[in-house]
Motif scaffolding. Structure first.
Motif, PDB file in Angstrom:
ATOM      1  N   THR A   1      -7.995 -63.130  37.641  1.00 25.03           N
ATOM      2  CA  THR A   1      -7.644 -62.253  36.527  1.00 25.03           C
ATOM      3  C   THR A   1      -6.131 -62.185  36.359  1.00 25.03           C
ATOM      4  OG1 THR A   1      -7.665 -60.324  37.996  1.00 25.03           O
ATOM      5  CG2 THR A   1      -9.705 -60.853  36.827  1.00 25.03           C
TER       6      THR A   1
ATOM      7  N   GLN B   1      -5.670 -60.887  28.332  1.00 24.32           N
ATOM      8  CA  GLN B   1      -6.499 -62.072  28.523  1.00 24.32           C
ATOM      9  C   GLN B   1      -5.643 -63.258  28.971  1.00 24.32           C
ATOM     10  OE1 GLN B   1      -8.292 -62.722  24.715  1.00 24.32           O
ATOM     11  NE2 GLN B   1      -9.428 -60.787  24.717  1.00 24.32           N
ATOM     12  N   ASP B   2      -6.187 -64.066  29.896  1.00 23.08           N
ATOM     13  CA  ASP B   2      -5.483 -65.285  30.277  1.00 23.08           C
ATOM     14  C   ASP B   2      -5.922 -66.435  29.373  1.00 23.08           C
ATOM     15  OD1 ASP B   2      -7.953 -66.118  31.192  1.00 23.08           O
ATOM     16  OD2 ASP B   2      -7.393 -66.174  33.315  1.00 23.08           O
TER      17      ASP B   2
ATOM     18  N   GLU C   1      -2.854 -60.279  35.993  1.00 22.60           N
ATOM     19  CA  GLU C   1      -2.405 -58.927  36.326  1.00 22.60           C
ATOM     20  C   GLU C   1      -0.896 -58.843  36.176  1.00 22.60           C
ATOM     21  OE1 GLU C   1      -4.683 -56.807  36.733  1.00 22.60           O
ATOM     22  OE2 GLU C   1      -6.425 -57.990  37.370  1.00 22.60           O
TER      23      GLU C   1
ATOM     24  N   ASN D   1     -10.499 -64.653  31.336  1.00 24.44           N
ATOM     25  CA  ASN D   1     -10.463 -63.594  32.325  1.00 24.44           C
ATOM     26  C   ASN D   1      -9.588 -62.463  31.783  1.00 24.44           C
ATOM     27  OD1 ASN D   1     -11.877 -65.124  34.439  1.00 24.44           O
ATOM     28  ND2 ASN D   1     -10.018 -66.373  34.474  1.00 24.44           N
ATOM     29  N   VAL D   2      -9.918 -61.222  32.107  1.00 26.14           N
ATOM     30  CA  VAL D   2      -9.115 -60.076  31.667  1.00 26.14           C
ATOM     31  C   VAL D   2      -8.645 -59.295  32.884  1.00 26.14           C
ATOM     32  CG1 VAL D   2     -10.275 -59.884  29.438  1.00 26.14           C
ATOM     33  CG2 VAL D   2     -11.146 -58.594  31.393  1.00 26.14           C
ATOM     34  N   ASN D   3      -7.551 -58.575  32.712  1.00 26.27           N
ATOM     35  CA  ASN D   3      -6.968 -57.843  33.838  1.00 26.27           C
ATOM     36  C   ASN D   3      -7.898 -56.744  34.326  1.00 26.27           C
ATOM     37  OD1 ASN D   3      -6.303 -56.449  31.315  1.00 26.27           O
ATOM     38  ND2 ASN D   3      -5.000 -55.111  32.548  1.00 26.27           N
ATOM     39  N   LEU D   4      -7.970 -56.605  35.640  1.00 26.95           N
ATOM     40  CA  LEU D   4      -8.786 -55.568  36.259  1.00 26.95           C
ATOM     41  C   LEU D   4      -7.983 -54.305  36.556  1.00 26.95           C
ATOM     42  CD1 LEU D   4     -10.828 -57.644  38.881  1.00 26.95           C
ATOM     43  CD2 LEU D   4     -11.599 -56.816  36.644  1.00 26.95           C
TER      44      LEU D   4
ATOM     45  N   THR E   1     -11.165 -68.309  37.917  1.00 22.74           N
ATOM     46  CA  THR E   1     -11.823 -67.004  37.830  1.00 22.74           C
ATOM     47  C   THR E   1     -10.856 -65.880  38.179  1.00 22.74           C
ATOM     48  OG1 THR E   1     -12.582 -67.177  40.124  1.00 22.74           O
ATOM     49  CG2 THR E   1     -14.069 -67.993  38.401  1.00 22.74           C
TER      50      THR E   1
END
Length: 610
Positions: free
Chosen positions: A278, A398-399, A280, A413-416, A276
């Protein structure tokens, strides 16, 4: 140091056994044969599946994914199979409990296998001080990263090559001695812990009844094994730390016994339990905490032909960062914006990218579609062109994860976090923005410095050149200075695209007048010269480049901001009629052509005067 968790575990797998993926496949260790054989990676695995090489579904001839999964070992593998709907596949995760691939109790581990026997000294250190990094030399690292804070700490553990590690008493040089903790039966492949080393019992597969498929691959001259451990005792079973991205990096400083370096940089990354975390951009250590984008962070005098390097906390989907090199033309990206120029008319730089290694999808090299303008000589206003801003937008990168959403569909998951950085270019070789045929003569120049010059016949274009100008009511302009501000399209234009504004820099200075030579942004009137050309022997006009580049059709023209209206296909209908004794004109008002869609305008119709 991050301490591996030791706690009471409940097996997640029950009696089900997971196979040790790809232990008998991949690249042969004797491939090529002989001492000159290169060293490549076979795989990195956590026992529950292959982490690297990354895998992807193979596309069929129609571009549809098939059930055949291929390992990504070359850039061409990515180009051939990667699409927005056919992504790089997720990697296997560690269970939250200290269990082996067959479900038996045991330590987590990472195994890297190579095509050649390893030079132990290139990956393991005999120095007592190296124990702070689990005895690794720096050619290999195993860290746990918190993607939000950017904190990266070494994972405490023990590393082995062929069952050996530096752990014995200090020798006369105050170095640790190399000890064999585990041996392998050459006939059966069974592993046995050295009874003289109490902590060795518990090496994966050495406890009776815990052997799993492929366990023998952990003890070979081609194998590097890392086991998380906090106390030098492998018998108590430990896990990698949860809540972090676990990363094993292998650099090209890893050596084979034959002296060959590892051919490609490698990064294997996974998590303990569900992923889970993200993805970065990595940041530099506090207090600066700057994004790891290079050049950036205020770098100055950067070569205008530079590429840009960006590093993430984990492997990410390449197409979520930008267009892949070799798979199409440069374009802009919603994830990374590269911009320069005045605030009123920012230029978005199109680019392509590729990972620095297909075995490492966390680090990307971005190649701009053209060189950056550079500072230009001695004109303060050129500074707005020399400053290049890079913005990484949140919610785009996206990972490789595939977590089910509310509908059960897999989602990454995408970068916050967003990031902003910049650099300033030096003068560079000069950018050329010249008028085009039919409003010019192209002149080949010989002599000590051969090249090509452009003789301006119109003087209304906003070319590169000296931005200095003198109004008519202040006297006659100097012959080398811009007359572009006198262009009626500048003073009275309505609806031209791109809009024309009086230049203030050598990048937009404008023409010096009719029958003058166009200058580049470094004020050289040979706009093509060595080393681009060695001599000019013959010249001819070809396909109009503005169809593809600056004045291409929407949305690809004018640095991806929209093309010139003159490139619209509806204006290319060639149906001339006699419009005078010596003139042909369009048959209908406003009708300019009927060439194939995407073809350039006929040469008698000049494009936007730029």
């Amino acid at each position: 140091m991050i301490m591996s968790a030791r706690r009471l575990h409940v097996s997640l797998l029950g009696s089900a056994a997971l196979l040790f993926a790809a232990c008998s496949g991949g690249i042969s260790s004797s491939e090529g044969g002989g001492s000159a054989t290169l060293m490549n990676l076979v795989e990195v695995t956590n026992g529950f599946g292959q982490l690297v090489p990354h895998q992807i579904a193979e596309l069929d001839a129609s571009g549809n994914p098939t059930s055949q999964v291929v390992s990504i070992r070359t850039q061409q593998d990515l180009v051939n199979n990667l699409t927005l709907s056919n992504r790089v596949l997720p990697v296997p995760k560690f269970p939250e409990t200290a269990i082996l691939p067959n479900g038996a109790p045991g330590n987590h581990f990472l195994l890297a296998r190579f095509t050649q026997p390893l030079d132990i000294g290139s990956v393991l250190s005999a120095s007592p001080g190296s124990q702070a990094t689990s005895g690794l030399t720096g050619a290999v690292s195993v860290v746990a990263i918190d993607p939000v804070t950017g904190t990266a700490l070494p994972v405490e553990g023990i590393a082995f090559v062929n069952g050996k590690t530096f752990s014995g008493d200090l020798d006369a040089n105050n170095q640790l001695t190399l000890e064999t903790w585990v041996t392998r039966d050459p006939d059966t492949g069974a592993l046995t812990a050295n009874p003289n080393i109490p902590g060795a019992f518990g090496f994966p597969g050495t406890v009776p009844g815990t052997a799993f498929n492929g366990v023998s691959e952990l003890v070979t001259p081609q194998s590097l094994v890392f086991i998380p451990d906090t106390n030098g005792d492998l018998s108590d079973g430990e896990t990698f730390p949860a809540g972090f991205e676990i990363r094993m990096r292998l650099t090209t400083a890893v050596l084979a016994q034959n002296g060959k370096n590892l051919q490609d940089q490698v990064l294997a990354a996974t998590t303990v339990g569900d992923d889970t975390l993200t993805p970065e951009v990595i940041t530099t250590p506090p207090p600066l905490s700057q994004p790891l984008i290079s050049p950036g962070n205020g770098d100055v005098d950067v070569d205008p032909t530079t590429t840009i390097r960006v590093e993430f906390t984990e492997p990410v989907q390449p197409l979520s960062v930008g267009p892949l090199a070799g798979a199409g033309s440069p374009n802009v990206s919603s994830a990374i914006k590269i911009q320069f120029g005045p605030e009123i008319s920012r230029t978005d730089m199109p680019f392509t990218l590729q990972p620095v290694s297909v075995y490492d999808l966390s680090v990307y090299e971005i190649t701009p579609a053209f060189q950056f303008p550079g500072a230009g000589p001695e004109f303060e206003q050129c500074g707005t062109f020399a400053t290049v801003d890079i913005t990484l937008n949140a919610g785009q990168v996206q990972d490789l994860a595939a977590n089910p959403d509310a509908n059960g569909d897999p989602q990454p998951n995408v970068n916050l976090l967003s990031a902003v950085t910049s650099f300033t270019t030096g003068e560079g070789p000069g950018i050329v923005n010249a008028p085009v045929a039919p409003d010019v003569f192209y002149i080949g120049r010989a002599g000590a410095t051969p090249g090509i010059s452009v003789l301006d016949l119109n003087a209304f274009g906003q070319s590169t050149g000296d931005p200095t100008f003198v109004e008519w009511n202040e006297g006659v302009p100097l012959p080398t200075h811009s007359k572009f501000p006198l262009n009626p399209n500048v003073r009275f234009q309505t609806g031209l695209r791109p809009p024309l504004n009086i230049g203030t820099c050598t990048l937009d200075g404008g023409s010096a007048g009719v029958f003058t030579l166009t200058r580049d942004s470094s004020l050289n009137d040979q706009v093509v010269r060595p080393p681009i050309v060695a001599s000019v022997d013959d010249m001819m006009l070809g396909w109009a480049l503005d169809v593809t580049f600056n004045n291409a059709q929407f949305p690809f023209g004018c640095q991806a901001g929209g093309g010139d209206v003159c490139t619209l296909d509806g204006l290319k209908v060639v149906a001339p009629i006699a419009a005078g004794p010596n003139t042909l004109g369009p048959q209908q008002a406003g009708q300019f052509g009927n060439l194939n869609a995407g073809a350039p305008n006929i040469i008698s119709w000049a494009p936007h005067p730029n």
